[in-house]
Design an enzyme around this catalytic site. Structure first.
Site, PDB file in Angstrom:
ATOM      1  N   PHE A 156       0.858  -1.186   0.000  1.00 57.18           N
ATOM      2  CA  PHE A 156       0.000   0.000   0.000  1.00 57.18           C
ATOM      3  C   PHE A 156       0.890   1.230   0.000  1.00 57.18           C
ATOM      4  O   PHE A 156       1.656   1.451   0.936  1.00 57.18           O
ATOM      5  CB  PHE A 156      -0.941   0.064   1.215  1.00 57.18           C
ATOM      6  CG  PHE A 156      -1.810   1.294   1.170  1.00 57.18           C
ATOM      7  CD1 PHE A 156      -2.999   1.289   0.458  1.00 57.18           C
ATOM      8  CD2 PHE A 156      -1.416   2.472   1.783  1.00 57.18           C
ATOM      9  CE1 PHE A 156      -3.777   2.439   0.367  1.00 57.18           C
ATOM     10  CE2 PHE A 156      -2.196   3.628   1.690  1.00 57.18           C
ATOM     11  CZ  PHE A 156      -3.371   3.603   0.983  1.00 57.18           C
ATOM     12  N   ASP A 241       9.395   3.007   2.011  1.00 52.95           N
ATOM     13  CA  ASP A 241       8.196   3.778   2.350  1.00 52.95           C
ATOM     14  C   ASP A 241       7.937   3.596   3.848  1.00 52.95           C
ATOM     15  O   ASP A 241       7.402   2.581   4.279  1.00 52.95           O
ATOM     16  CB  ASP A 241       7.000   3.299   1.517  1.00 52.95           C
ATOM     17  CG  ASP A 241       5.730   4.094   1.839  1.00 52.95           C
ATOM     18  OD1 ASP A 241       5.705   4.820   2.848  1.00 52.95           O
ATOM     19  OD2 ASP A 241       4.750   3.972   1.062  1.00 52.95           O
ATOM     20  N   LYS A 270       2.462  11.078   7.192  1.00 55.24           N
ATOM     21  CA  LYS A 270       1.621  10.834   8.374  1.00 55.24           C
ATOM     22  C   LYS A 270       2.126  11.586   9.626  1.00 55.24           C
ATOM     23  O   LYS A 270       1.876  12.769   9.748  1.00 55.24           O
ATOM     24  CB  LYS A 270       1.469   9.331   8.599  1.00 55.24           C
ATOM     25  CG  LYS A 270       0.610   8.689   7.468  1.00 55.24           C
ATOM     26  CD  LYS A 270       0.004   7.371   7.845  1.00 55.24           C
ATOM     27  CE  LYS A 270      -1.092   6.983   6.850  1.00 55.24           C
ATOM     28  NZ  LYS A 270      -0.661   6.098   5.771  1.00 55.24           N
TER      29      LYS A 270
END
Ligand SMILES: *Cc1c(COP(=O)(O)O)cnc(C)c1O
Length: 415
Positions: A156, A241, A270
């Site tokens: 993802f 990531d 985030k």
């Protein structure tokens, strides 16, 4: 300002509207790209949120790690407040006095050299893909438009057209083609498959050090070091990531630190925005980042002074190592608690630091049903695929709060 009224004469204010009314209004007016749990948050502080009716909930999701420091951490709010009174946006047409310090802080935190500031995680991923391709053409000498990037099954990395092009989740992809070519998918946690997929056209390998959306999937020991060694030997970039795994979540500043490796390009997002503003970054080696020249890539909001001030304050919080240590200590408590539920409603779990994927016995309920039952116990979590629940509390959570959340999970599972 005069009050706006609609045809029934009722004020169109959000005040005094119940949770049920707001959920109905949202269903009418907001695109249905999410299926939120039925709680309407109106206030929050630390590990707790409060709904419109004043009910309190322990936040065990923390905005998918966007709230690693809890809601409204005083140091982050103070940094944002201070910056609101100075300057909030300049665009990169001009310099601002906060960006250099932010990039220096990130270099200091990560051991890499240069930062490309962006806003959302998906933008950081997109930016890294562009940098890797350009590096392949200019430095590695790959023929024009032939560059490939190797990704892992179950990944993802966000929701843009290019990123869903290399997703293998049919829900994320179906109906959104045609897709961007140039990606090769290999099984996660499989070094032999990765090695076989790399050839002269390969610009980069893009990997999550722990796959969050896939259910907190943790690769075998040696995988990340193997990816580093393999990419180094093959002359391709290693892009990690760490948008969800980074910034303290797993008990170290970066999840790649568990195997003591440094990628060529590191993606942060985030928690970098402190739960206040969207802030993301590609942090990388100088020689790789230097393929970008003026005009070739950009973002109106990327690197704005408010984002840079908040991002710098986030890095400051991570400097002492106390959040990382707390994540390790309470991570052990979380793992113990989950281990005690295995065979009592929990089939298995995977955890590192304050991050866990819990596979619930489907006979007891779907992940969604368990999440709804936990909601009635005052605990916020979110299911991911099928019968997996993701647990990722703020790193500020106390032992007592964590114990109560584990107790509530045991209760709803009937343990
Ligand atoms: C959330 C996430 C993204 C995308 O971030 P957005 O800010 O939602 O665009 C990318 N990669 C990983 C690993 C993520 O968890």
């Amino acid at each position: 300002m005069t009050a706006t009224t609609h045809t029934t004469g009722a004020p169109l204010s959000t005040a005094l509207r119940s949770s049920a009314e707001l959920i109905r209004a949202e269903a009418e007016t907001v695109a249905h790209n999410y299926h939120p749990l039925p709680v309407v948050v109106a206030r929050a502080e630390g590990t707790w949120v409060e709904d419109v009716e004043g009910r309190r909930y322990l936040d065990m999701l923390a905005g998918y790690s966007a709230l690693n420091f809890g809601h409204r951490h005083p140091a982050l709010i103070a940094a944002a407040r201070h910056q609101l009174d100075q300057v909030t946006l300049t665009s990169r047409a001009f310099h601002n006095d906060r960006l250099a310090g932010f990039a220096e802080a990130l270099a200091d935190l990560t051991g890499l050299d240069m930062t490309l500031p962006m806003n959302t995680g998906a933008e950081a991923v997109e930016s890294a893909l562009k940098i890797a391709r350009k590096w392949a053409y200019e430095v590695k000498g790959v023929a024009p438009d032939q560059a490939t990037i190797v990704v892992a099954a179950g990944n993802f990395h966000g929701r843009t057209t290019t990123i869903v092009s290399f997703s293998d989740d049919p829900v994320a992809r179906t109906g959104f083609g045609p897709f961007t070519p140039g990606f090769r998918t290999v099984p996660y946690d499989d070094l032999a498959a990765l090695e076989a997929a790399i050839d002269d056209t390969t610009a980069a390998v893009l990997i999550e050090p722990i796959q969050g959306e896939a259910g907190v999937r943790i690769p075998a020991d040696g995988y990340l070091a193997g990816v580093r060694e393999l990419t180094h030997r093959a002359g391709v970039l290693f892009i990690a990531d760490e948008i969800q795994s980074g910034l303290g979540r797993t008990g170290t500043t970066l999840a790649v630190a568990h195997e003591d490796v440094l990628p060529d390009l590191l993606l942060l997002g985030k928690a970098l925005g402190g739960g206040i503003v969207p802030v993301s970054a590609v942090v990388g080696r100088r020689d790789v980042m230097s393929v970008l020249r003026p005009g070739e890539h950009g973002s109106t909001f990327g690197g704005n002074p408010l984002a840079a001030a908040v991002g710098s304050a986030v890095v400051d919080l991570l400097r002492t190592g106390e959040f990382q240590e707390h994540a390790r200590t309470l991570g052990a408590v979380l793992a113990d608690g989950l281990a005690g539920l295995v065979g009592r409603g929990v089939l298995r779990y995977r955890s590192r630091g304050l991050w866990a994927g819990v596979d619930v016995d489907p006979a007891i309920g779907t992940g969604r049903e368990i999440s709804e039952r936990l909601l009635t116990e005052g605990i916020l979590v979110k299911d991911t695929h099928g019968s997996t629940i993701r647990i990722a509390p703020p790193l500020t959570i106390t032992r007592e709060e964590l114990d109560s959340a584990i107790g509530a999970l045991g209760k709803v599972l009937g343990a």
